[in-house]
Design an enzyme around this catalytic site. Sequence first.
Site, PDB file in Angstrom:
ATOM      1  CB  ALA A   1      -1.098   0.000   1.268  1.00 49.38           C
TER       2      ALA A   1
ATOM      3  CB  ALA B   1      -0.290   1.166  -4.118  1.00 50.27           C
ATOM      4  CD  GLU B   2      -1.132   7.321   0.498  1.00 51.62           C
ATOM      5  OE1 GLU B   2      -1.620   8.519   0.904  1.00 51.62           O
ATOM      6  OE2 GLU B   2      -1.577   6.074   1.031  1.00 51.62           O
ATOM      7  CB  SER B   3       5.188   6.039  -3.014  1.00 48.49           C
ATOM      8  OG  SER B   3       5.161   5.977  -1.458  1.00 48.49           O
TER       9      SER B   3
END
Length: 141
Positions: free
Chosen positions: A59, A62-64
């Site tokens: 996660a 992915a957020e980065s």
Amino acid sequence: MQKSKDSVLELANAACKNTLMETLEIEMVDFGDDFLVARMPVNSRVYQPDGVLHGGATAALAESVGSFAAQIFTNLDDYFVRGTEITANHLKSISTGYVYAKATFLHKGRTTQLIDIRVTDADANLISICKLSTITLPKKK
């Protein structure tokens, strides 16, 4: 103004210094007209107790990459991007090598964005599917 691949990757990777991205060894590795790709090594730094990739590390990857993509592709210099929601469906385990996260837009608005992030291994096996919602907010002057 068209941004060059090398300049985008250089700026994104420089912004990772002294952050969670540096701790997890996340690196932006590819950029195109409608996508951004990051990679992260799979090793004991990102394991859950049974020795496979932790969903929280996935996660974070992915957020980065999704947040960087929103910042790059919205082209709003006086704004910054914040993630507002992330979901992740983990489909396959991995314990060695690298995972690659490719961010593409489902919605690219001036205020809100919805980004699809596909996390794969080096052989293009799907590891996780993530969706990230972001918001652009004006920088305080």
